[in-house]
Design a protein around this motif. Structure first.
Motif, PDB file in Angstrom:
ATOM      1  N   UNK A 143      -4.959   5.899   4.537  1.00  0.00           N
ATOM      2  CA  UNK A 143      -4.348   5.567   3.244  1.00  0.00           C
ATOM      3  C   UNK A 143      -5.042   4.367   2.588  1.00  0.00           C
ATOM      4  N   UNK A 144      -5.983   3.764   3.320  1.00  0.00           N
ATOM      5  CA  UNK A 144      -6.731   2.634   2.765  1.00  0.00           C
ATOM      6  C   UNK A 144      -6.410   1.284   3.384  1.00  0.00           C
ATOM      7  N   UNK A 145      -5.626   1.272   4.475  1.00  0.00           N
ATOM      8  CA  UNK A 145      -5.261  -0.008   5.101  1.00  0.00           C
ATOM      9  C   UNK A 145      -6.386  -0.539   5.973  1.00  0.00           C
ATOM     10  N   UNK A 146      -6.554  -1.866   5.918  1.00  0.00           N
ATOM     11  CA  UNK A 146      -7.520  -2.505   6.804  1.00  0.00           C
ATOM     12  C   UNK A 146      -6.994  -3.895   7.143  1.00  0.00           C
ATOM     13  N   UNK A 147      -6.772  -4.193   8.437  1.00  0.00           N
ATOM     14  CA  UNK A 147      -6.337  -5.563   8.751  1.00  0.00           C
ATOM     15  C   UNK A 147      -7.443  -6.546   8.394  1.00  0.00           C
ATOM     16  N   UNK A 148      -7.072  -7.671   7.786  1.00  0.00           N
ATOM     17  CA  UNK A 148      -8.110  -8.574   7.277  1.00  0.00           C
ATOM     18  C   UNK A 148      -8.126  -9.934   7.984  1.00  0.00           C
ATOM     19  N   UNK A 149      -7.007 -10.335   8.570  1.00  0.00           N
ATOM     20  CA  UNK A 149      -6.939 -11.707   9.105  1.00  0.00           C
ATOM     21  C   UNK A 149      -7.317 -11.726  10.582  1.00  0.00           C
ATOM     22  N   UNK A 167       4.124   5.152  10.166  1.00  0.00           N
ATOM     23  CA  UNK A 167       2.779   4.637  10.412  1.00  0.00           C
ATOM     24  C   UNK A 167       2.794   3.370  11.264  1.00  0.00           C
ATOM     25  N   UNK A 168       1.867   3.298  12.203  1.00  0.00           N
ATOM     26  CA  UNK A 168       1.636   2.049  12.936  1.00  0.00           C
ATOM     27  C   UNK A 168       1.011   1.036  11.987  1.00  0.00           C
ATOM     28  N   UNK A 169       1.462  -0.214  12.100  1.00  0.00           N
ATOM     29  CA  UNK A 169       0.764  -1.285  11.388  1.00  0.00           C
ATOM     30  C   UNK A 169       0.433  -2.378  12.404  1.00  0.00           C
ATOM     31  N   UNK A 198       0.812  -2.587  25.072  1.00  0.00           N
ATOM     32  CA  UNK A 198       0.905  -1.678  23.923  1.00  0.00           C
ATOM     33  C   UNK A 198       0.096  -2.248  22.758  1.00  0.00           C
ATOM     34  N   UNK A 199      -0.881  -1.491  22.315  1.00  0.00           N
ATOM     35  CA  UNK A 199      -1.593  -1.859  21.078  1.00  0.00           C
ATOM     36  C   UNK A 199      -1.776  -0.608  20.234  1.00  0.00           C
ATOM     37  N   UNK A 200      -2.046  -0.842  18.947  1.00  0.00           N
ATOM     38  CA  UNK A 200      -1.916   0.271  17.993  1.00  0.00           C
ATOM     39  C   UNK A 200      -3.177   1.097  17.801  1.00  0.00           C
ATOM     40  N   UNK A 201      -2.956   2.373  17.559  1.00  0.00           N
ATOM     41  CA  UNK A 201      -3.983   3.230  16.969  1.00  0.00           C
ATOM     42  C   UNK A 201      -3.612   3.287  15.491  1.00  0.00           C
ATOM     43  N   UNK A 202      -4.493   2.784  14.615  1.00  0.00           N
ATOM     44  CA  UNK A 202      -4.133   2.697  13.193  1.00  0.00           C
ATOM     45  C   UNK A 202      -4.903   3.708  12.333  1.00  0.00           C
ATOM     46  N   UNK A 256       0.833  -1.209   0.000  1.00  0.00           N
ATOM     47  CA  UNK A 256       0.000   0.000   0.000  1.00  0.00           C
ATOM     48  C   UNK A 256       0.868   1.260   0.000  1.00  0.00           C
ATOM     49  N   UNK A 257       1.866   1.312   0.866  1.00  0.00           N
ATOM     50  CA  UNK A 257       2.678   2.536   0.935  1.00  0.00           C
ATOM     51  C   UNK A 257       3.629   2.656  -0.256  1.00  0.00           C
ATOM     52  N   UNK A 258       3.994   1.507  -0.850  1.00  0.00           N
ATOM     53  CA  UNK A 258       4.818   1.564  -2.066  1.00  0.00           C
ATOM     54  C   UNK A 258       4.084   2.346  -3.154  1.00  0.00           C
ATOM     55  N   UNK A 259       2.783   2.113  -3.222  1.00  0.00           N
ATOM     56  CA  UNK A 259       2.005   2.664  -4.330  1.00  0.00           C
ATOM     57  C   UNK A 259       1.250   3.933  -3.984  1.00  0.00           C
ATOM     58  N   UNK A 260       1.481   4.488  -2.807  1.00  0.00           N
ATOM     59  CA  UNK A 260       0.716   5.667  -2.411  1.00  0.00           C
ATOM     60  C   UNK A 260       1.664   6.788  -1.983  1.00  0.00           C
ATOM     61  N   UNK A 261       1.765   7.812  -2.793  1.00  0.00           N
ATOM     62  CA  UNK A 261       2.737   8.875  -2.502  1.00  0.00           C
ATOM     63  C   UNK A 261       2.324   9.700  -1.277  1.00  0.00           C
ATOM     64  N   UNK A 262       1.075   9.552  -0.840  1.00  0.00           N
ATOM     65  CA  UNK A 262       0.638  10.266   0.378  1.00  0.00           C
ATOM     66  C   UNK A 262       1.382   9.747   1.615  1.00  0.00           C
ATOM     67  N   UNK A 263       1.956   8.552   1.488  1.00  0.00           N
ATOM     68  CA  UNK A 263       2.694   7.978   2.628  1.00  0.00           C
ATOM     69  C   UNK A 263       4.106   8.536   2.724  1.00  0.00           C
TER      70      UNK A 263
END
Ligand SMILES: NC(=O)c1ccc[n+]([C@@H]2O[C@H](COP(=O)([O-])OP(=O)(O)OC[C@H]3O[C@@H](n4cnc5c(N)ncnc54)[C@H](O)[C@@H]3O)[C@@H](O)[C@H]2O)c1
Ligand SMILES: [Zn+2]
Length: 372
Positions: free
Chosen positions: A330-336, A279-281, A320-324, A267-274
């Protein structure tokens, strides 16, 4: 998506290898530089190497040879690092040299040699935060430092408010939290992130740092006792030994599947906004270490109960857990889902050879009084 020529450092490792597979699948040309560290790979090359990628066995600190590896490369994923929080507390020189000087060598080559690299994405880590964020029932949002030894010797595990002493509640950790690494490993990850962002800015190479939370999935080195709680527990369970749990087991982390980590990288490879951001993942969800041990034991179909050892390891954080929010924009959504991901980990792990070396790792800490 345009086809790119991509270099993955550490591309033979757990996360790197999944990333390589996905990049090949998407039609990119991939070169890997990896020194096949014995602590991770043992004495044999991993069976998961992708036949369509080019592998160069090389330590990234070998600046001269690295020069040739960046020829005709458009983008770099920098995954190479030695990974082990506890081990880094006594292998200080090894961790600093490998992770910081390694990153410095890579960027020095980019700064001084002719190349066509336009983007570099560095694997950073949640460990750079130290403790996560907390909220106090009285003082609201508070910055907590690592728990003091007095409290820990009394086996009071939960975090206390630094202002009023009340027990505080763990809340999601965002990117703006103060960075207070509590281990040499964490410090090297912070340096890797900062060096990459700074040099990227200086030379106009779009740099992005992804702060991975706890990553799990197939290909995690099961016999490396220094990293990855899911892998460490798996090798214990496979050897019919109970998972050993520090503190009371109710400490929490954010477990993210390797597939989602790979998706975030693409996602970040293809998004210049990043570009030039960090970013937290993670998944945004906290799960206790005890829950992980119980789920894995069940999935391996064993009846052994996890053993809570009620001990503390110097440097360990409580929660510790993330605020994403940022990467979601940028369009990220954890799926698993965790249970599905662990099922897949076990389906793979069941046929893997696993040596349980956790007692060796624990003894090394005990010998230096780094656990009590
Ligand atoms: N696994 C996690 O939970 C997690 C969490 C946060 C960040 N990270 C980061 O993600 C990256 C990948 O981690 P992983 O879990 O896949 O670890 P891993 O040990 O499986 O992979 C690392 C790879 O890098 C290689 N390597 C190490 N030092 C090198 C050097 N000097 N030159 C060339 N190759 C070298 C190793 O041989 C290995 O193949 C690391 O930077 C790590 O710090 C991992
Ligand atoms: Zn308070």
């Amino acid at each position: 998506m345009p086809t790119r020529r991509i270099l993955v450092t550490g591309g033979a490792g757990f996360i790197g290898s999944h990333l390589v597979d996905k990049l090949i699948e998407e039609g990119h040309r991939v070169r890997v530089v990896d020194n096949f560290d014995k602590q991770v790979h043992g004495n044999t090359k991993p069976s998961h190497l992708n036949p369509e990628a080019e592998y160069i066995e090389l330590d990234i600190r070998n600046r001269d040879k690295l020069k040739r590896c960046i020829k005709n490369i458009d983008a770099i994923f920098h995954q190479a690092a030695v990974v082990g929080v506890g081990q880094s507390t006594y292998q200080i020189e090894r961790y600093i040299d490998n992770n910081i000087r390694g990153t410095a060598a890579l960027l020095d080559v980019l700064a001084n040699e002719k190349n066509s690299v336009k983007k570099i994405i560095v694997a950073s880590s949640m460990s750079i935060y130290g403790e996560g964020s907390y909220s106090c029932p009285k003082c609201v949002k508070v910055e907590c430092k690592i728990r003091n030894l007095e409290q820990l010797k009394k086996r009071i595990w939960e975090m206390k408010c630094p202002n009023c002493g009340r027990i505080v509640k763990s809340v999601a950790t965002g990117e703006s939290k103060q960075l207070t690494p509590t281990s040499i490993y964490a410090l090297t990850k912070l340096q890797q992130e900062q060096i990459t962002l700074l040099v990227g800015k200086t030379y106009g190479i779009a740099a992005v740092a992804l702060r991975y939370f706890n990553v799990y999935g197939p290909r995690q080195a099961l016999s490396n006792p220094y990293t990855g709680v899911c892998a460490i527990f798996s090798s214990r369970i496979k050897c019919n030994r109970e998972p050993l749990i520090y503190e009371d087991g109710l400490q929490t982390r954010d477990f993210i599947n390797v597939k989602d980590i790979v998706a975030a990288n693409l996602l970040v490879l293809n998004n210049s906004k990043a570009d030039y951001g960090y970013f937290n993942v993670g998944t945004g969800e906290a799960v206790s270490i005890l829950t992980i041990a119980q789920l894995l034991t069940k999935l391996y179909k064993k009846t052994i109960a996890p053993k809570i050892i009620n001990k503390y390891r110097i440097g360990d954080i409580r929660h510790c857990y993330s605020d994403i929010t940022a990467i979601k924009k940028l369009g990220f959504k954890p799926t698993v889902k965790l249970e599905d991901g662990l099922k897949e980990l076990v389906a793979w792990g069941i046929n893997e050879e696993a040596r349980d070396l956790s007692l060796v790792a624990n003894r090394e800490l005990a010998k230096r009084r780094l656990r009590f």
